[in-house]
Write an enzyme that holds these catalytic residues in place. Structure first.
Site, PDB file in Angstrom:
ATOM      1  N   LYS A  67       0.656  26.904  -9.967  1.00 26.22           N
ATOM      2  CA  LYS A  67      -0.170  28.072  -9.606  1.00 26.22           C
ATOM      3  C   LYS A  67       0.693  29.126  -8.910  1.00 26.22           C
ATOM      4  CE  LYS A  67      -4.504  25.601  -8.581  1.00 26.22           C
ATOM      5  NZ  LYS A  67      -5.450  25.226  -7.529  1.00 26.22           N
ATOM      6  N   LYS A  94     -15.192  25.860  -6.043  1.00 32.04           N
ATOM      7  CA  LYS A  94     -15.243  25.311  -4.689  1.00 32.04           C
ATOM      8  C   LYS A  94     -14.553  26.264  -3.709  1.00 32.04           C
ATOM      9  CE  LYS A  94     -13.917  21.348  -1.897  1.00 32.04           C
ATOM     10  NZ  LYS A  94     -13.339  20.017  -1.836  1.00 32.04           N
ATOM     11  N   GLY A 149     -13.516  18.432  -5.909  1.00 35.83           N
ATOM     12  CA  GLY A 149     -13.872  19.205  -7.102  1.00 35.83           C
ATOM     13  C   GLY A 149     -14.274  18.319  -8.275  1.00 35.83           C
ATOM     14  N   ARG A 150     -13.470  17.283  -8.541  1.00 40.94           N
ATOM     15  CA  ARG A 150     -13.752  16.446  -9.720  1.00 40.94           C
ATOM     16  C   ARG A 150     -14.870  15.441  -9.470  1.00 40.94           C
ATOM     17  NH1 ARG A 150      -8.883  16.024  -7.533  1.00 40.94           N
ATOM     18  NH2 ARG A 150      -8.206  14.071  -6.590  1.00 40.94           N
ATOM     19  N   HIS A 170      -9.905   8.746 -37.838  1.00 40.81           N
ATOM     20  CA  HIS A 170      -9.222   9.472 -38.906  1.00 40.81           C
ATOM     21  C   HIS A 170      -8.102  10.346 -38.352  1.00 40.81           C
ATOM     22  CE1 HIS A 170     -12.251   8.086 -41.751  1.00 40.81           C
ATOM     23  NE2 HIS A 170     -13.084   8.222 -40.733  1.00 40.81           N
ATOM     24  N   GLU A 190      -8.296  31.732 -12.717  1.00 42.61           N
ATOM     25  CA  GLU A 190      -8.996  31.742 -13.999  1.00 42.61           C
ATOM     26  C   GLU A 190     -10.464  32.118 -13.814  1.00 42.61           C
ATOM     27  OE1 GLU A 190      -7.097  29.356 -12.762  1.00 42.61           O
ATOM     28  OE2 GLU A 190      -6.082  28.180 -14.309  1.00 42.61           O
ATOM     29  N   GLU A 196      -5.934  13.371 -12.232  1.00 42.03           N
ATOM     30  CA  GLU A 196      -5.787  14.187 -11.025  1.00 42.03           C
ATOM     31  C   GLU A 196      -5.960  13.299  -9.787  1.00 42.03           C
ATOM     32  OE1 GLU A 196      -6.755  18.600 -10.951  1.00 42.03           O
ATOM     33  OE2 GLU A 196      -8.323  17.861  -9.641  1.00 42.03           O
TER      34      GLU A 196
HETATM   35  O1  F6P Z   1      -6.770  22.021 -10.891  1.00 41.52           O
HETATM   36  C1  F6P Z   1      -6.830  22.071  -9.519  1.00 41.52           C
HETATM   37  C2  F6P Z   1      -8.217  22.273  -9.012  1.00 41.52           C
HETATM   38  O2  F6P Z   1      -8.112  22.473  -7.635  1.00 41.52           O
HETATM   39  C3  F6P Z   1      -9.157  21.124  -9.320  1.00 41.52           C
HETATM   40  O3  F6P Z   1      -9.019  20.064  -8.463  1.00 41.52           O
HETATM   41  C4  F6P Z   1     -10.468  21.810  -9.238  1.00 41.52           C
HETATM   42  O4  F6P Z   1     -11.492  21.057  -9.796  1.00 41.52           O
HETATM   43  C5  F6P Z   1     -10.167  23.092  -9.982  1.00 41.52           C
HETATM   44  O5  F6P Z   1      -8.852  23.413  -9.589  1.00 41.52           O
HETATM   45  C6  F6P Z   1     -11.086  24.235  -9.734  1.00 41.52           C
HETATM   46  O6  F6P Z   1     -11.096  24.605  -8.395  1.00 41.52           O
HETATM   47  P1  F6P Z   1     -12.243  25.520  -7.808  1.00 41.52           P
HETATM   48  O7  F6P Z   1     -13.528  24.819  -7.964  1.00 41.52           O
HETATM   49  O8  F6P Z   1     -11.884  25.727  -6.364  1.00 41.52           O
HETATM   50  O9  F6P Z   1     -12.239  26.813  -8.570  1.00 41.52           O
END
Ligand code: F6P
Length: 538
Positions: free
Chosen positions: A507, A203, A262-263, A379, A209, A348
């Site tokens: 972060k 987003k 995002g979620r 299990h 990452e 979240e």
């Molecule tokens: O973990 C924090 C967060 O901002 C989530 O809310 C989001 O889904 C994720 O990181 C990934 O963010 P982005 O889509 O901006 O890479």
């Protein structure tokens, strides 16, 4: 006393009265219990009768929902009001899955036209890739998509792929979320760059990452294909300029909007990889299922409203009975990732300690969620569910008709789902165990030693969700059900379910620590952290 305080006080009293109750006794006391606690919504069958609550408790909870303004909050949500105050945004994921012509507005600005255009672009792209009209740099058709993203940009697409993927797909879909280089390395293993598309989903397009993995994947493509490799790069972002600056061709950047959390973003172009790998129609059918659940949520009275009732069941456990953990066990291997998806959705969204206005919350908020597929979980952690010192309510999901494989095995799976719900509720009394041991001819001393070990207290509540089959419509409805149930809980707790400031501190510190690991000047740390950094630099 304001109305909500009185409703909370009534919940607290109801919880105290329920604590010593036998759930099984409620069926005799309440002859219409099954009808009252059973619901159908958008093809989902929900049985909440194995919860500890009575009909009177449900009335208390419904009054709490009303007093908390759930109906007005729901209407504001659908009207595109700024429900995410700390980020100044609406949360309008329902607009993404609504039928054409729905006429949604976000903060007063019409959005459905843009949504429909974006869906048309996704459809055209997915169909072009699948038909071979759009090919890779060497002219080969795409046979694999590597989806790079994390959190909301990963968990939904991964869940959908595993839930709906064909056994032998035309286009293979792989995922890399973790910055641990092992995950991307494994995702790329065995793929031919000439036949592989890399879809980077973020987003913000700033997530460490995701950008790290996207750079590695781009280098992998360029190493094999040279500069023409950029034709294999696709991006999905609410910051399309950043994606283009990364090197993704403009016509392969799919946008979405800041009013999509995002979620909650799976319904947007974040689902593009799934639309490509499954076919756009599958994605559209998921939209239809979710939209049916949206209609139900908007129209059904609170007393018969599935997301509201599920929220109240969970809230009774959390706030009435003080249970801080909930397990989620899908008896469907294809839904194995649903607990992970819910962890982000619920924890979240509702893992908050201050209200939307910034005051400390007056009541406990989100429960911790964990789980795994049944029967595997039986299990592993079910011992604790049956005989541990904490009572952990369980959501059990089951799919009546399996998608493939041996029907006899499917029957065993379903038998386990039903039996576990029964065992958790009914338990097994000491008298029962004693009688069985006596019948087996065990001696008295042995019997007395074994009885406590083999007794099950029962009264472990479950919610049972049944899907006739795991088709795209029902999967869409299932996800939407939990989205709205999370929202309803957030309203009752008075928190903002759409921000996530709690992820920021880690972060910031990680980027500082990275600087130090890479030879930058040492920062001020506690002794334990300083020692760890020194150890890692050694
Ligand atoms: O973990 C924090 C967060 O901002 C989530 O809310 C989001 O889904 C994720 O990181 C990934 O963010 P982005 O889509 O901006 O890479």
């Amino acid at each position: 006393m304001p109305e909500t305080d009185a409703a909370w006080a009534a919940l607290s009293e109801a919880g105290q009265a329920a604590a010593a109750r036998r759930i099984a006794d409620l069926f005799a006391a309440e002859p219409d219990r099954l009808a009252r606690f059973g619901l159908t919504a958008a093809g989902l069958e929900i049985d909440l009768s194995k919860q500890t609550w009575s009909r009177a408790d449900l009335d208390v909870l419904t009054a709490l929902a009303r007093a908390s303004g759930v109906e007005a909050a729901r209407d504001r949500l659908f009207a595109g009001a700024v429900v995410n105050a700390s980020e100044g945004r609406p949360a309008l994921h329902m607009a993404l899955r609504a039928p054409d012509g729905a006429g949604f507005s976000a903060g007063g600005t019409p959005v459905s036209g843009e949504v429909e255009a974006s869906r048309a672009a996704m459809r055209a792209f997915a169909e072009a890739v699948r038909s071979g009209a759009r090919r890779g740099a060497t002219g080969k058709p795409f046979r694999a998509v590597v989806h790079i993203g994390i959190g909301g940009s990963d968990l939904g697409p991964r869940l959908i792929w595993e839930a709906l993927r064909p056994v032998d797909p035309q286009i293979e879909l792989r995922f890399a979320a973790n910055v641990d280089p092992a995950e991307l390395a494994l995702a790329l293993t065995g793929l031919d760059p000439a036949e592989t598309m890399v879809v980077t989903v973020s987003k913000t397009f700033t997530t460490q990452e995701t950008l790290t993995n996207a750079e590695t994947a781009r280098a992998w493509l360029r190493g094999a294909l040279g500069p023409a490799a950029d034709a294999h790069l696709v991006a999905v972002s609410a910051a399309p300029d950043k994606a283009q600056a990364f090197g993704v061709p403009a016509d392969q950047v799919f946008g979405f909007w800041d009013w999509v959390g995002g979620r909650y973003s799976i319904w947007s172009a974040v689902g593009l990889s799934c639309a490509v790998a499954l076919g756009y129609d599958v994605f559209a059918r998921m939209h239809a299922g979710a939209a049916a659940l949206d209609r139900h949520f908007r129209e059904a009275p609170l007393e018969r409203n599935a997301p509201v009732m599920l929220a109240l069941a969970h809230l009774f456990n959390r706030n009435g009975l003080g249970r801080p953990i909930r397990a989620v066990v899908p008896y469907a291997q294809r839904l194995r990732l649903f607990p992970a998806f819910l962890q982000q959705l619920e924890m979240e969204s509702n893992g908050k300690r201050v209200t939307a206005q910034g005051a400390p919350v007056a009541h406990a908020t989100a429960a911790s969620v964990f789980g795994d597929a049944g029967t595997n979980g039986q299990h592993a952690f079910f011992q604790l569910l049956h005989q541990g010192t904490d009572i952990i309510p369980v959501d059990i999901l089951a799919v009546r008709r399996g998608s493939e494989g041996d029907p006899a095995a499917q029957a065993k799976l379903l038998a386990n789902a039903v039996a576990q719900a029964e065992a958790l509720m009914v338990g097994r009394s000491a008298d029962d165990v004693r009688a069985e041991l006596e019948a087996a001819g065990r001696d008295a001393a042995e019997i007395e030693a074994l009885v406590p070990q083999r007794t099950f207290p029962g009264d472990r509540p479950t919610s049972f969700l049944l899907l006739e089959e795991l088709d795209p419509e029902r999967l869409g409805a299932l996800i939407a059900l939990y989205e709205h149930k999370t929202f309803v809980e957030g309203v009752i707790w008075g928190i903002n379910s759409f921000d996530q400031w709690g992820v920021e501190l880690g972060k910031t510190l990680a980027s500082r620590v990275l600087g130090e690991l890479q030879g930058g000047p040492a920062g001020a740390h506690d002794p334990s952290t300083a020692a760890l950094i020194a150890r890692l630099k050694a």
